[in-house]
Structure formats: C-alpha cells, structure tokens
Write an enzyme that holds these catalytic residues in place. Structure first.
Site, PDB file in Angstrom:
ATOM      1  N   LYS A  20       0.847  -1.207   0.000  1.00 41.86           N
ATOM      2  CA  LYS A  20       0.000   0.000   0.000  1.00 41.86           C
ATOM      3  C   LYS A  20       0.878   1.252   0.000  1.00 41.86           C
ATOM      4  O   LYS A  20       0.598   2.220  -0.722  1.00 41.86           O
ATOM      5  CB  LYS A  20      -0.940  -0.017   1.219  1.00 41.86           C
ATOM      6  CG  LYS A  20      -2.041  -1.066   1.070  1.00 41.86           C
ATOM      7  CD  LYS A  20      -2.846  -1.269   2.342  1.00 41.86           C
ATOM      8  CE  LYS A  20      -3.820  -2.429   2.155  1.00 41.86           C
ATOM      9  NZ  LYS A  20      -4.582  -2.763   3.378  1.00 41.86           N
ATOM     10  N   ASP A  72     -10.659   3.113   4.177  1.00 46.62           N
ATOM     11  CA  ASP A  72     -11.044   1.713   4.001  1.00 46.62           C
ATOM     12  C   ASP A  72     -12.565   1.524   4.026  1.00 46.62           C
ATOM     13  O   ASP A  72     -13.068   0.478   3.636  1.00 46.62           O
ATOM     14  CB  ASP A  72     -10.424   0.850   5.122  1.00 46.62           C
ATOM     15  CG  ASP A  72      -9.159   0.139   4.666  1.00 46.62           C
ATOM     16  OD1 ASP A  72      -8.997  -0.060   3.442  1.00 46.62           O
ATOM     17  OD2 ASP A  72      -8.340  -0.224   5.531  1.00 46.62           O
ATOM     18  N   GLN A  93      -4.530  -1.255   9.526  1.00 44.08           N
ATOM     19  CA  GLN A  93      -4.421  -2.563   8.870  1.00 44.08           C
ATOM     20  C   GLN A  93      -5.071  -3.646   9.739  1.00 44.08           C
ATOM     21  O   GLN A  93      -4.741  -3.788  10.919  1.00 44.08           O
ATOM     22  CB  GLN A  93      -2.940  -2.893   8.596  1.00 44.08           C
ATOM     23  CG  GLN A  93      -2.714  -4.205   7.871  1.00 44.08           C
ATOM     24  CD  GLN A  93      -3.321  -4.225   6.463  1.00 44.08           C
ATOM     25  OE1 GLN A  93      -3.244  -3.258   5.721  1.00 44.08           O
ATOM     26  NE2 GLN A  93      -3.946  -5.332   6.102  1.00 44.08           N
TER      27      GLN A  93
END
Ligand code: NAP
Length: 283
Positions: A53, A120, A97
């Site tokens: 990422k 996200d 994460q």
C-alpha cells in the site's frame, strides 16, 4: 468481452488515472495528500499488505505516514493514536491494517476514524452510509469488484448475484453495493444448506470464503469473481477451481492478478476522494 478479467491490467490503468487526478489536485489546492497507515504487531501478511500500500501511495504521489505499534500495545494507546490522526488537519486518510491483535476492540478503534478520513470504509458510520445508499467511502475490495465487473461491460441490473461469505470487509459490503446496482442478491455463509443450489443459479457468483479451490465447475452457472487468497504449498490459490470453472463461465477473475490488485488501486482512489471531499465539503 475478455473472458479473464485482468485485475492487474485494469488496476494499473486505474492507478495511472488516480496519479493524474492527484497531480491536478496538488496544483489546484497547493498541497500534498497524506495517508496515515497504522500497523499493529508483526503479522507477516499484514506487513506485506502495508508495504504494497505504501509503495502504491508513492507511485500515485500520495505522502504516507507509517505508524507501527507493538503487538502488546493497549487499547487506549491505539485509540489515542487514531484520535490524534483524526484531529490532525494535515492527514487526509487513516488506514488501520486488519486484523488487529485479538486483545484490541477492532470495531471501537475503527469507529474513531471520522467518515471523511475513512479510506477503508470499515467504520460503522461508513458502513451505515453504504447501507442507506448514501454518499461515502466504499470498502476497497468490494469497490474493486464492482469496478472490474462494470469495466468489462457486465450487466448488473436485474441479475442474480450470489455471494459466498458474509464478512464485514467483503461479503456484506459487496452485497449492499450489488443491491444498489439492482441485482437480486443472495448471501451464503458457512451455515447455508445446499450451497450449490444457490451458486448454480448465479449470473454473478462472488466467492470470499478463504478455502482453496472450493468452488467447482458443477457449482457455477455464468460468471465467477474470486476474492479468496489462500497460501498453499503450490503458491497463492483462489476459492475457485480456476482451470475447471473457466471452461464453463463467460468470465472469471484469476488469483493472483484479479481482485487483489484492484483493492490497492481502489484504496489510492479512496485516499484521493477523501482529500478532495475534505477540500470541497462533499461529505
Ligand atoms: P472471513 O472473515 O474469514 O469470512 C469468511 C466467510 O466465508 C464467512 O462469512 C464464512 O461464514 C464463509 N464461509 C466459510 N466457509 C464456508 C462454506 N463452506 N460455505 C459458505 N461460506 C463459507 O474472510 P474475509 O476476510 O471475507 O476473506 C475471505 C477471503 O478473501 C480470504 O481468503 C481472504 O484472504 C480474501 N481476501 C482477499 C482480498 C483481496 O483483496 N483480494 C481482500 C480481503 C479478503 P460464517 O460467517 O458463517 O463463518
């Protein structure tokens, strides 16, 4: 239509488009776009995802700030970092994460991310917006799946979509997004009886189970989207028995090189959208 939906190629084009939009953003607003990435613990898969990422962010011109916390970190210390990043005006997007270590309350931590920085789309507020079909940030993997399908010109309106898996990060949000596109949606899970009776009728079958080659040719009808990433001794394998299923379906996504790269490309687009909407008040 190309039978194999090439996520690697489509995501490369998407990242180049995002890169151009980011260059224009920087000129117009005279500032960087900043993404904060929080990693807790030393899960090797998570470390790889975070590295990829950050690499993609560099490629598209997003500045990333990396925060690595030890596995032993407390709930309050983790919350404190997320709150600081939420209040920091120079941060456009926050990514925590997953999965977090089991002693941490994942839902509580995610819900501290304000919707305008939720790259996200996993917080309860972002999921609420998705449920109500309101404007917000869509979770990256489901958004990547929708992009791949639409990019290939696959008709969604009125089609029968069957999703295997009901997780918060794939199954549930992709069901909502397909419902918004006027699919008739069925969500299956580990307690579903006679799974193949549902999958066999799917115009669009999406598998997000996490079991190698679980979906066999006699379980499919037309198209198959494979979200599964299973690490086996033969390398990465999807949920779908690719070689057999591809003979029967009109389209299929490979693993690797299907949905996986789309997830990262959509994340970059989400970070751009967060920054843009923070500038234009679009939330
Ligand atoms: P998860 O949270 O473990 O959820 C798995 C889901 O599959 C659950 O809803 C489970 O049902 C269901 N399931 C398990 N066995 C089943 C069976 N025999 N029949 C029908 N449903 C069954 O997984 P996830 O996070 O959604 O991820 C799923 C897979 O996608 C994993 O391989 C993961 O690595 C991969 N993934 C890929 C990407 C990408 O970018 N390509 C992104 C995210 C995840 P219950 O709810 O009843 O337990």
């Amino acid at each position: 239509m190309n039978k194999i939906l090439d996520g690697k190629a489509v995501s490369a084009t998407l990242k180049d488009e995002t890169k151009e939009k980011i260059e224009a953003f920087k000129k117009k607003y005279n500032r960087e776009i900043t993404l904060a990435v929080v990693l807790v613990g030393e899960n090797p898969a998570s470390q790889i995802y975070v590295r990829n990422k950050i690499k993609a962010a560099e490629y598209v011109g997003i500045k990333s700030l990396s925060f690595t916390l030890p596995k032993s970190v407390s709930q309050s210390e983790t919350e404190s970092l997320v709150k600081t990043l939420s209040e920091d005006q120079s941060v456009d997007g926050i990514l925590v994460q997953l999965p977090l270590p089991e002693n941490l309350d994942q839902g509580k931590i995610l819900s501290l991310i304000p919707p305008e920085k939720d790259v996200d789309g996993f917080s309860s507020q972002s999921m609420g917006k998705l449920t109500l079909f309101e404007k917000g940030i869509a979770p990256c993997t489901p958004a990547g799946i929708l992009y791949l399908l639409k990019n290939a010109g696959i008709e969604l309106n009125g089609k029968n979509a069957v999703i295997c898996g009901r997780s918060n990060i794939v199954g549930k949000p992709v069901a909502l997004m397909l419902l918004k596109e006027n699919c008739t949606v069925t969500v299956c899970h580990s307690k579903t009886e006679n799974l193949e009776e549902f999958t066999k009728n799917a115009d669009i079958l999406i598998s997000a189970i996490g079991k190698p080659k679980f979906i066999k040719a006699d379980m499919v009808k037309d198209g198959a989207v494979d979200v599964g990433i299973n690490r086996t001794e033969n390398g990465l394998v999807g949920d779908v028995d690719f070689d057999e299923v591809k003979k029967k379906t009109s389209y299929i996504t490979p693993v690797p090189g299907g949905v996986g790269p789309m997830t990262i490309a959509m994340l970059m687009n989400n970070a751009y959208l967060c920054a843009l909407r923070r500038e234009t008040g679009g939330f």
